[in-house]
Design an enzyme around this catalytic site. Structure first.
Site, PDB file in Angstrom:
ATOM      1  N   LYS A 126       0.826  -1.222   0.000  1.00  0.00           N
ATOM      2  CA  LYS A 126       0.000   0.000   0.000  1.00  0.00           C
ATOM      3  C   LYS A 126       0.859   1.270   0.000  1.00  0.00           C
ATOM      4  CE  LYS A 126      -2.003  -1.052   3.900  1.00  0.00           C
ATOM      5  NZ  LYS A 126      -1.351  -2.355   4.144  1.00  0.00           N
ATOM      6  N   ARG A 169      -9.754   0.461   8.923  1.00  0.00           N
ATOM      7  CA  ARG A 169      -9.257  -0.880   9.224  1.00  0.00           C
ATOM      8  C   ARG A 169     -10.244  -1.680  10.056  1.00  0.00           C
ATOM      9  NH1 ARG A 169      -3.406   0.432   9.188  1.00  0.00           N
ATOM     10  NH2 ARG A 169      -2.213  -1.387   8.548  1.00  0.00           N
ATOM     11  N   ARG A 209      11.689  -5.072   5.023  1.00  0.00           N
ATOM     12  CA  ARG A 209      11.329  -3.660   4.786  1.00  0.00           C
ATOM     13  C   ARG A 209      12.303  -2.725   5.502  1.00  0.00           C
ATOM     14  NH1 ARG A 209       5.221  -1.709   5.381  1.00  0.00           N
ATOM     15  NH2 ARG A 209       5.331  -2.623   7.465  1.00  0.00           N
ATOM     16  N   ARG A 231      11.044  -1.095  10.992  1.00  0.00           N
ATOM     17  CA  ARG A 231       9.945  -0.751  11.905  1.00  0.00           C
ATOM     18  C   ARG A 231       9.902  -1.724  13.077  1.00  0.00           C
ATOM     19  NH1 ARG A 231       4.671   0.438   8.254  1.00  0.00           N
ATOM     20  NH2 ARG A 231       3.749  -0.659  10.018  1.00  0.00           N
ATOM     21  N   ARG A 242      -0.393  -8.801  13.759  1.00  0.00           N
ATOM     22  CA  ARG A 242      -0.945  -7.820  12.811  1.00  0.00           C
ATOM     23  C   ARG A 242      -1.707  -8.509  11.699  1.00  0.00           C
ATOM     24  NH1 ARG A 242       4.093  -5.066  10.947  1.00  0.00           N
ATOM     25  NH2 ARG A 242       2.826  -3.826   9.546  1.00  0.00           N
TER      26      ARG A 242
HETATM   27  P1  ADP Z   1       2.176  -1.821   3.227  1.00  0.00           P
HETATM   28  O1  ADP Z   1       2.163  -0.305   3.181  1.00  0.00           O
HETATM   29  O2  ADP Z   1       0.997  -2.433   2.541  1.00  0.00           O
HETATM   30  O3  ADP Z   1       2.375  -2.370   4.602  1.00  0.00           O
HETATM   31  P2  ADP Z   1       4.755  -1.553   1.862  1.00  0.00           P
HETATM   32  O4  ADP Z   1       4.438  -0.703   0.677  1.00  0.00           O
HETATM   33  O5  ADP Z   1       5.479  -0.897   2.989  1.00  0.00           O
HETATM   34  O6  ADP Z   1       3.427  -2.315   2.387  1.00  0.00           O
HETATM   35  O7  ADP Z   1       5.596  -2.813   1.328  1.00  0.00           O
HETATM   36  C1  ADP Z   1       6.106  -3.784   2.243  1.00  0.00           C
HETATM   37  C2  ADP Z   1       7.514  -4.210   1.815  1.00  0.00           C
HETATM   38  O8  ADP Z   1       7.425  -4.947   0.590  1.00  0.00           O
HETATM   39  C3  ADP Z   1       8.457  -3.040   1.535  1.00  0.00           C
HETATM   40  O9  ADP Z   1       9.752  -3.410   1.935  1.00  0.00           O
HETATM   41  C4  ADP Z   1       8.373  -2.850   0.019  1.00  0.00           C
HETATM   42  O10 ADP Z   1       9.580  -2.318  -0.507  1.00  0.00           O
HETATM   43  C5  ADP Z   1       8.132  -4.260  -0.463  1.00  0.00           C
HETATM   44  N1  ADP Z   1       7.251  -4.336  -1.644  1.00  0.00           N
HETATM   45  C6  ADP Z   1       6.188  -3.545  -1.922  1.00  0.00           C
HETATM   46  N2  ADP Z   1       5.596  -3.926  -3.066  1.00  0.00           N
HETATM   47  C7  ADP Z   1       6.307  -4.992  -3.529  1.00  0.00           C
HETATM   48  C8  ADP Z   1       6.205  -5.853  -4.685  1.00  0.00           C
HETATM   49  N3  ADP Z   1       5.240  -5.677  -5.594  1.00  0.00           N
HETATM   50  N4  ADP Z   1       7.100  -6.854  -4.806  1.00  0.00           N
HETATM   51  C9  ADP Z   1       8.083  -7.041  -3.884  1.00  0.00           C
HETATM   52  N5  ADP Z   1       8.237  -6.260  -2.794  1.00  0.00           N
HETATM   53  C10 ADP Z   1       7.364  -5.255  -2.609  1.00  0.00           C
HETATM   54  P1  AMP Z   2       0.596   0.723   8.875  1.00  0.00           P
HETATM   55  O1  AMP Z   2       1.696   1.719   8.764  1.00  0.00           O
HETATM   56  O2  AMP Z   2      -0.593   1.077   8.048  1.00  0.00           O
HETATM   57  O3  AMP Z   2       1.072  -0.702   8.655  1.00  0.00           O
HETATM   58  O4  AMP Z   2       0.086   0.787  10.387  1.00  0.00           O
HETATM   59  C1  AMP Z   2       0.959   0.483  11.457  1.00  0.00           C
HETATM   60  C2  AMP Z   2       0.157   0.339  12.751  1.00  0.00           C
HETATM   61  O5  AMP Z   2      -0.480   1.596  13.073  1.00  0.00           O
HETATM   62  C3  AMP Z   2      -0.977  -0.679  12.739  1.00  0.00           C
HETATM   63  O6  AMP Z   2      -0.520  -1.998  12.993  1.00  0.00           O
HETATM   64  C4  AMP Z   2      -1.856  -0.146  13.877  1.00  0.00           C
HETATM   65  O7  AMP Z   2      -1.320  -0.442  15.153  1.00  0.00           O
HETATM   66  C5  AMP Z   2      -1.745   1.367  13.666  1.00  0.00           C
HETATM   67  N1  AMP Z   2      -2.790   1.838  12.710  1.00  0.00           N
HETATM   68  C6  AMP Z   2      -2.593   2.341  11.466  1.00  0.00           C
HETATM   69  N2  AMP Z   2      -3.765   2.630  10.887  1.00  0.00           N
HETATM   70  C7  AMP Z   2      -4.737   2.273  11.772  1.00  0.00           C
HETATM   71  C8  AMP Z   2      -6.158   2.281  11.762  1.00  0.00           C
HETATM   72  N3  AMP Z   2      -6.849   2.716  10.684  1.00  0.00           N
HETATM   73  N4  AMP Z   2      -6.812   1.836  12.855  1.00  0.00           N
HETATM   74  C9  AMP Z   2      -6.155   1.399  13.942  1.00  0.00           C
HETATM   75  N5  AMP Z   2      -4.819   1.328  14.017  1.00  0.00           N
HETATM   76  C10 AMP Z   2      -4.103   1.775  12.943  1.00  0.00           C
END
Ligand code: ADP
Ligand code: AMP
Length: 213
Positions: A13, A89, A128, A157, A168
């Site tokens: 995302k 969420r 990541r 993270r 999660r």
């Molecule tokens: P989200 O925001 O949904 O938690 P991220 O965009 O942070 O996910 O992506 C999670 C990890 O996977 C990051 O390290 C990112 O660089 C990697 N990633 C994202 N999209 C892809 C993809 N299509 N293929 C491989 N790795 C990806």
């Molecule tokens: P994210 O960066 O979207 O992966 O979110 C990281 C963490 O932030 C999640 O695991 C939750 O603990 C908190 N968080 C983010 N968005 C929400 C949401 N819409 N509702 C509740 N917790 C959230």
């Protein structure tokens, strides 16, 4: 354009959101980023959010709905449009968002749903890395910042540790389906295969969004 981007943690995302907001010049609203900024600034909100986030749990709805409501009321939203990333969420958050948008006279144009096999997420999250200065997200193997880079310029993270990840995924799988169903009944959902290279995922999203403009 007023959009949501949904998908399990690690689906991509944030990676796709960065590309979308740049290409379409809309505001990026990531609740996770907002909570992490609050933690970094050591505010009361940050202190509260941290305990939930570190355990892999969701921050309570009233708190999360409050920060999104405040952000959506800002001036740029009506002129630029927005991409909400990581919100809603829970189904209660989705209902709160519906009400909030109705009050503001704003309609959603689409929901991008990035699907991926949950078995792939552990390796996405464990690799990541985030640039300490720009906040840009990379992956040690799948999307390294450069052929050689200084690991000290990046951080991992807290909640990407295996203990938090399992929780999660459990929370997000359980809560996510009713939200997608909610938007499917409104014909807003566009399913995107998240299990392809980053640029191919984006190409699919661009196709969808070009049709919405
Ligand atoms: P989200 O925001 O949904 O938690 P991220 O965009 O942070 O996910 O992506 C999670 C990890 O996977 C990051 O390290 C990112 O660089 C990697 N990633 C994202 N999209 C892809 C993809 N299509 N293929 C491989 N790795 C990806
Ligand atoms: P994210 O960066 O979207 O992966 O979110 C990281 C963490 O932030 C999640 O695991 C939750 O603990 C908190 N968080 C983010 N968005 C929400 C949401 N819409 N509702 C509740 N917790 C959230």
């Amino acid at each position: 354009m007023n959009l949501l981007i949904m998908g399990l943690p690690g689906a991509g995302k944030g990676t796709q959101a960065a590309k979308i907001v740049e290409q379409f010049n809309i505001a990026h609203i990531s609740t996770g980023d907002m909570f992490r900024a609050a933690i970094g600034n050591e505010t009361g909100l940050g202190l509260l959010a941290k305990s939930f986030m570190d355990a892999g749990n969701l921050v309570p709805d009233d708190v999360t709905n409050g920060i999104v409501k405040e952000r959506l009321a800002q001036e740029d939203i009506k002129t630029k449009g927005f991409l909400l990333d990581g919100y809603p969420r829970t189904i209660d958050q989705a209902h709160a968002l519906d009400q909030n948008l109705a009050d503001l006279g704003i309609a959603l144009d689409g929901v991008i749903n990035i699907s991926i096999d949950p078995a792939k997420l552990q390796e996405r999250l464990s690799g990541r890395i985030i640039h300490k200065v720009t906040g840009e997200t990379f992956h040690k193997v799948f999307n390294p910042p450069a052929e050689t880079y200084n690991e000290e310029d990046y951080y991992q993270r807290e909640d990407d540790k295996p203990e938090s990840v399992a929780r999660r995924l459990e929370v997000n799988i359980a809560q996510g389906q009713p939200i997608i169903d909610h938007y499917r009944t409104q014909n807003l959902v566009h399913d995107i295969d998240g299990d392809q290279d980053i640029d191919l995922v984006f190409a699919d999203i661009e196709k969808v969004l070009s049709g919405l403009k």
